[in-house]
Design a protein around this motif. Sequence first.
Motif, PDB file in Angstrom:
ATOM      1  N   LEU A 129       0.854  -1.187   0.000  1.00 54.29           N
ATOM      2  CA  LEU A 129       0.000   0.000   0.000  1.00 54.29           C
ATOM      3  C   LEU A 129       0.886   1.230   0.000  1.00 54.29           C
ATOM      4  N   ALA A 130       0.604   2.171  -0.913  1.00 50.11           N
ATOM      5  CA  ALA A 130       1.382   3.408  -0.986  1.00 50.11           C
ATOM      6  C   ALA A 130       0.906   4.399   0.069  1.00 50.11           C
ATOM      7  N   ALA A 131       1.845   5.018   0.746  1.00 49.20           N
ATOM      8  CA  ALA A 131       1.493   6.009   1.755  1.00 49.20           C
ATOM      9  C   ALA A 131       0.729   7.185   1.149  1.00 49.20           C
ATOM     10  N   TYR A 132       0.869   7.397  -0.164  1.00 48.63           N
ATOM     11  CA  TYR A 132       0.107   8.457  -0.826  1.00 48.63           C
ATOM     12  C   TYR A 132      -1.399   8.250  -0.638  1.00 48.63           C
ATOM     13  N   SER A 133      -1.814   7.015  -0.435  1.00 45.23           N
ATOM     14  CA  SER A 133      -3.222   6.720  -0.187  1.00 45.23           C
ATOM     15  C   SER A 133      -3.729   7.433   1.064  1.00 45.23           C
ATOM     16  N   TYR A 134      -2.812   7.744   1.975  1.00 50.84           N
ATOM     17  CA  TYR A 134      -3.148   8.409   3.243  1.00 50.84           C
ATOM     18  C   TYR A 134      -2.767   9.901   3.210  1.00 50.84           C
ATOM     19  N   ARG A 135      -2.645  10.484   2.020  1.00 51.13           N
ATOM     20  CA  ARG A 135      -2.079  11.822   1.872  1.00 51.13           C
ATOM     21  C   ARG A 135      -2.766  12.869   2.739  1.00 51.13           C
ATOM     22  N   THR A 161       0.884 -12.593 -17.766  1.00 53.11           N
ATOM     23  CA  THR A 161       1.349 -12.944 -19.096  1.00 53.11           C
ATOM     24  C   THR A 161       2.841 -12.692 -19.256  1.00 53.11           C
ATOM     25  N   THR A 162       3.351 -11.675 -18.590  1.00 58.31           N
ATOM     26  CA  THR A 162       4.775 -11.352 -18.692  1.00 58.31           C
ATOM     27  C   THR A 162       5.598 -12.013 -17.580  1.00 58.31           C
ATOM     28  N   GLY A 163       4.945 -12.807 -16.725  1.00 60.96           N
ATOM     29  CA  GLY A 163       5.678 -13.480 -15.652  1.00 60.96           C
ATOM     30  C   GLY A 163       6.177 -12.531 -14.576  1.00 60.96           C
ATOM     31  N   TYR A 164       5.398 -11.477 -14.310  1.00 57.86           N
ATOM     32  CA  TYR A 164       5.830 -10.491 -13.321  1.00 57.86           C
ATOM     33  C   TYR A 164       5.970 -11.121 -11.941  1.00 57.86           C
ATOM     34  N   ARG A 165       7.047 -10.799 -11.280  1.00 58.71           N
ATOM     35  CA  ARG A 165       7.291 -11.217  -9.899  1.00 58.71           C
ATOM     36  C   ARG A 165       7.668  -9.975  -9.109  1.00 58.71           C
ATOM     37  N   GLY A 166       6.792  -9.551  -8.228  1.00 62.45           N
ATOM     38  CA  GLY A 166       7.107  -8.356  -7.473  1.00 62.45           C
ATOM     39  C   GLY A 166       5.896  -7.792  -6.762  1.00 62.45           C
ATOM     40  N   TYR A 167       6.035  -6.535  -6.354  1.00 58.36           N
ATOM     41  CA  TYR A 167       5.003  -5.887  -5.560  1.00 58.36           C
ATOM     42  C   TYR A 167       3.892  -5.324  -6.438  1.00 58.36           C
ATOM     43  N   VAL A 168       2.671  -5.483  -5.963  1.00 60.29           N
ATOM     44  CA  VAL A 168       1.499  -4.847  -6.541  1.00 60.29           C
ATOM     45  C   VAL A 168       1.020  -3.860  -5.482  1.00 60.29           C
ATOM     46  N   VAL A 169       1.186  -2.580  -5.776  1.00 60.58           N
ATOM     47  CA  VAL A 169       1.011  -1.534  -4.767  1.00 60.58           C
ATOM     48  C   VAL A 169      -0.303  -0.788  -5.010  1.00 60.58           C
ATOM     49  N   LEU A 170      -1.191  -0.834  -4.063  1.00 62.58           N
ATOM     50  CA  LEU A 170      -2.417  -0.050  -4.161  1.00 62.58           C
ATOM     51  C   LEU A 170      -2.111   1.412  -3.877  1.00 62.58           C
ATOM     52  N   GLU A 171      -2.530   2.287  -4.797  1.00 63.69           N
ATOM     53  CA  GLU A 171      -2.477   3.729  -4.542  1.00 63.69           C
ATOM     54  C   GLU A 171      -3.915   4.234  -4.625  1.00 63.69           C
ATOM     55  N   TYR A 172      -4.501   4.447  -3.467  1.00 60.66           N
ATOM     56  CA  TYR A 172      -5.920   4.804  -3.379  1.00 60.66           C
ATOM     57  C   TYR A 172      -6.082   6.316  -3.510  1.00 60.66           C
ATOM     58  N   GLU A 173      -6.895   6.745  -4.494  1.00 65.13           N
ATOM     59  CA  GLU A 173      -7.068   8.173  -4.746  1.00 65.13           C
ATOM     60  C   GLU A 173      -8.524   8.624  -4.683  1.00 65.13           C
ATOM     61  N   GLU A 174      -9.409   7.732  -4.311  1.00 67.17           N
ATOM     62  CA  GLU A 174     -10.839   8.059  -4.322  1.00 67.17           C
ATOM     63  C   GLU A 174     -11.282   8.641  -2.982  1.00 67.17           C
ATOM     64  N   GLY A 175     -12.605   8.882  -2.870  1.00 63.34           N
ATOM     65  CA  GLY A 175     -13.143   9.503  -1.674  1.00 63.34           C
ATOM     66  C   GLY A 175     -13.289   8.520  -0.520  1.00 63.34           C
ATOM     67  N   ASP A 226     -12.899   7.537   3.770  1.00 64.58           N
ATOM     68  CA  ASP A 226     -11.798   7.395   4.724  1.00 64.58           C
ATOM     69  C   ASP A 226     -10.868   6.287   4.236  1.00 64.58           C
ATOM     70  N   PRO A 227      -9.616   6.612   3.887  1.00 66.83           N
ATOM     71  CA  PRO A 227      -8.724   5.569   3.374  1.00 66.83           C
ATOM     72  C   PRO A 227      -8.474   4.438   4.356  1.00 66.83           C
ATOM     73  N   ARG A 228      -8.623   4.701   5.636  1.00 70.37           N
ATOM     74  CA  ARG A 228      -8.426   3.631   6.623  1.00 70.37           C
ATOM     75  C   ARG A 228      -9.559   2.610   6.548  1.00 70.37           C
ATOM     76  N   GLN A 229     -10.694   3.032   5.998  1.00 72.35           N
ATOM     77  CA  GLN A 229     -11.816   2.119   5.803  1.00 72.35           C
ATOM     78  C   GLN A 229     -11.847   1.560   4.378  1.00 72.35           C
ATOM     79  N   GLU A 230     -11.482   2.394   3.408  1.00 71.28           N
ATOM     80  CA  GLU A 230     -11.601   2.001   2.003  1.00 71.28           C
ATOM     81  C   GLU A 230     -10.419   1.162   1.514  1.00 71.28           C
ATOM     82  N   CYS A 231      -9.224   1.431   2.003  1.00 71.24           N
ATOM     83  CA  CYS A 231      -8.054   0.694   1.522  1.00 71.24           C
ATOM     84  C   CYS A 231      -8.128  -0.809   1.809  1.00 71.24           C
TER      85      CYS A 231
END
Length: 299
Positions: free
Chosen positions: A44-50, A266-280, A282-287
């Motif tokens: 989870l990106a801290a930007y979600s809690y901006r 399809t590309t064989g990605y191995r790594g982090y999938v980071v949620l960046e929440y930008e909607e309305g 409370d991010p503590r409830q929505e994330c």
Amino acid sequence: MNYSTNRRQFLSTSIAAAGALAAQPVGAIEPINRVPGHQFKLSLAAYSYRDLLTGNPPKLTLSDFIQDCARFGIEAAELTSYYFPESPDAEYLRRLKGECFLQGLDISGTAIRNDFCLPAGEQREADIAHVKRWIEYADMLDAPVIRIFAGKVQPGQSMADAEKLVIDGIEQCCQYAAKYGVFLALENHGGITTKVDDMLRIVHGVESPWFGVNLDTGNFRTADPYGDLAKLAPYTINAQVKVVMHPDGRPGEASDYNRLADILMTTGYRGYVVLEYEEGGDPRQECPKALEELRKAFT
């Protein structure tokens, strides 16, 4: 590793180590080769809690954000640079690193603001110095990757000149990043990366093995954003997922997480999938709700 190794040599070594051969033509840059299969780790990106991490005083601290990431049951937290003190010292950075470790969290990366389109001069040098300083901070945090921007065309500047400046800035910073084992990931973030073909020219122009793409699913406002994301996916070293996408000519619509997961699988990605929440809301409830949906798709 020899830091002068170019991207093609680095990737060829990775292929051999994985026991795989890439049946593709040699180019200026090649897709990242990994062992077969895929692996997704949620962050989870801290930007979600901006709105919670800013203000005077802010409602929450990065320590609070780390605690929430642990409660949400994800694997990592992205500690976005915008919410750090202006000049964090080593003690502060290592304390955050320790807090994440004790909560069972990786630090998936960090993110900075920069503009590599700036022409030679004091402002450009300041931006390059800023990136290098955050490479040092990322090393102290054990953050493997930094999200960077390309920037926008400056007054009187051609697109071709802007692209050359961006490639030069990335190469300079990647040479520094190699000393610390930190990757730089270029995000499709408007400016001269608004269109996928323009971004790919930059990606293909960079030779450093310490470079790749930060795939932001919400930033292509084109006729076929999923198709554009698929073109970038082979070069992706960090994936950033938004709840909403904005196809050109249509209102925002809910992201199709399954389709996005298929693109990375399809590309064989191995790594982090980071949620960046930008909607309305409370991010503590929505994330946590969004992360639960991501978990179902990215398995």
